[in-house]
Scaffold this active site. Structure first.
Site, PDB file in Angstrom:
ATOM      1  N   PRO A   2       0.793  -1.208   0.085  1.00  0.00           N
ATOM      2  CG  PRO A   2      -1.019  -1.746   1.337  1.00  0.00           C
ATOM      3  CD  PRO A   2       0.373  -2.141   1.048  1.00  0.00           C
ATOM      4  CD  GLU A   3       2.302   3.309  -3.896  1.00  0.00           C
ATOM      5  OE1 GLU A   3       3.196   4.483  -3.562  1.00  0.00           O
ATOM      6  OE2 GLU A   3       2.861   2.347  -4.444  1.00  0.00           O
ATOM      7  CE  LYS A  51       5.059   3.131   1.058  1.00  0.00           C
ATOM      8  NZ  LYS A  51       5.931   1.960   0.474  1.00  0.00           N
ATOM      9  CB  CYS A 229       4.652   5.875 -24.027  1.00  0.00           C
ATOM     10  SG  CYS A 229       4.908   7.502 -23.333  1.00  0.00           S
ATOM     11  CB  CYS A 249       8.160   5.654 -21.814  1.00  0.00           C
ATOM     12  SG  CYS A 249       8.203   5.898 -23.433  1.00  0.00           S
TER      13      CYS A 249
END
Length: 254
Positions: A2-3, A51, A229, A249
């Site tokens: 989890p962020e 967190k 992208c 990318c």
């Protein structure tokens, strides 16, 4: 994993359910803290620190970290509660609701005055009242030789960034995740992006870094291996050889 925005919302849910209420039951299913019982004490608040979660009740702070698979679930005290589930590590009961800590990666109990023992090492919290961009920038650039992705995931630099935001921030900075911090053109801008993104998503379950919340359009690179992208059309690359999966990318990031 989890962020920080996920943990922030979890703290809000727990705070709404528990704060101001008396615990009618407390079961900490960790051998070292199995005898801890703060039943009869009032919950003073629940806060997120990066967190980490701190549930402040009586003399104690019940500290948890979700790691990869952890969660806190709120259920009604008027319905059957799955206390038999082996994944449940903590049970906090009030007359109205029950908070279940499930598959928690870290669970311990510290005295309120010693919360610094478990969260004092963290950098400025991107979603906290102590946010200080200058400190975050300083801690970022002092790691000049290290890969940007490694530094962004180091919670001592700034607290709250997980793998999703790490990959997205590298894209927004136009550099590969392996790029040394010293090659960043504008560290201040990167830190500002980090703060803006987490603030924009802290109250919304549908996370976006592109600003577009339509399904499939929320992110720039994370989880988009092989897809074009959004800026240049080049297929997004992926590296699974490291502990954290990296996406980028090949044209937009150097």
């Amino acid at each position: 994993m989890p962020e920080g925005d996920t943990v922030f919302r979890t703290a809000q849910r727990l705070d709404d359910a528990l704060t101001g209420r008396i615990l009618t039951g407390c079961d900490i299913r960790v051998p070292r803290f199995a005898t801890v019982d703060v039943s009869g004490e009032r919950v003073d608040g629940v806060v997120a620190r990066g967190k980490h979660l701190l549930i402040r009740v009586g003399w104690a702070s019940i500290h948890s970290h979700l790691k990869m698979d952890g969660s806190w679930r709120i259920v009604s005290a008027q319905r059957p509660v799955p206390t038999w589930d082996h994944r449940v590590r903590a049970i906090l009961m009030t007359e109205e609701s029950v908070a279940l800590g499930i598959n928690l990666g870290v669970l311990n109990v510290v005295e309120r005055a010693r919360e610094g023992d478990v969260v004092g090492h963290l950098g400025p919290d991107l979603l906290g009242p102590d946010w200080d961009s200058a400190v975050a920038v300083e801690r970022l650039i002092v790691r000049s030789e290290d890969p940007l992705s490694v530094v962004l995931l180091d919670q001592r630099v700034m607290a709250g960034i997980g793998n999703v935001y790490c990959n997205e921030l590298c894209f927004l900075a136009g550099v590969l995740p392996t790029t040394p911090v010293k090659n960043l053109a504008d560290p201040e801008r990167l830190v500002a992006h980090a703060h803006t993104l987490l603030q924009a998503n802290k109250n919304d379950y549908h996370r976006t870094t592109t600003g577009d919340r339509r399904p499939g359009r929320e992110l720039w690179v994370y989880g988009r291996h092989g897809k074009p992208c959004r800026r240049c059309g080049t297929p997004i690359a992926r590296d699974q050889s490291s502990p954290r999966v990296a996406y980028w990318c090949p044209s937009c990031q150097r």
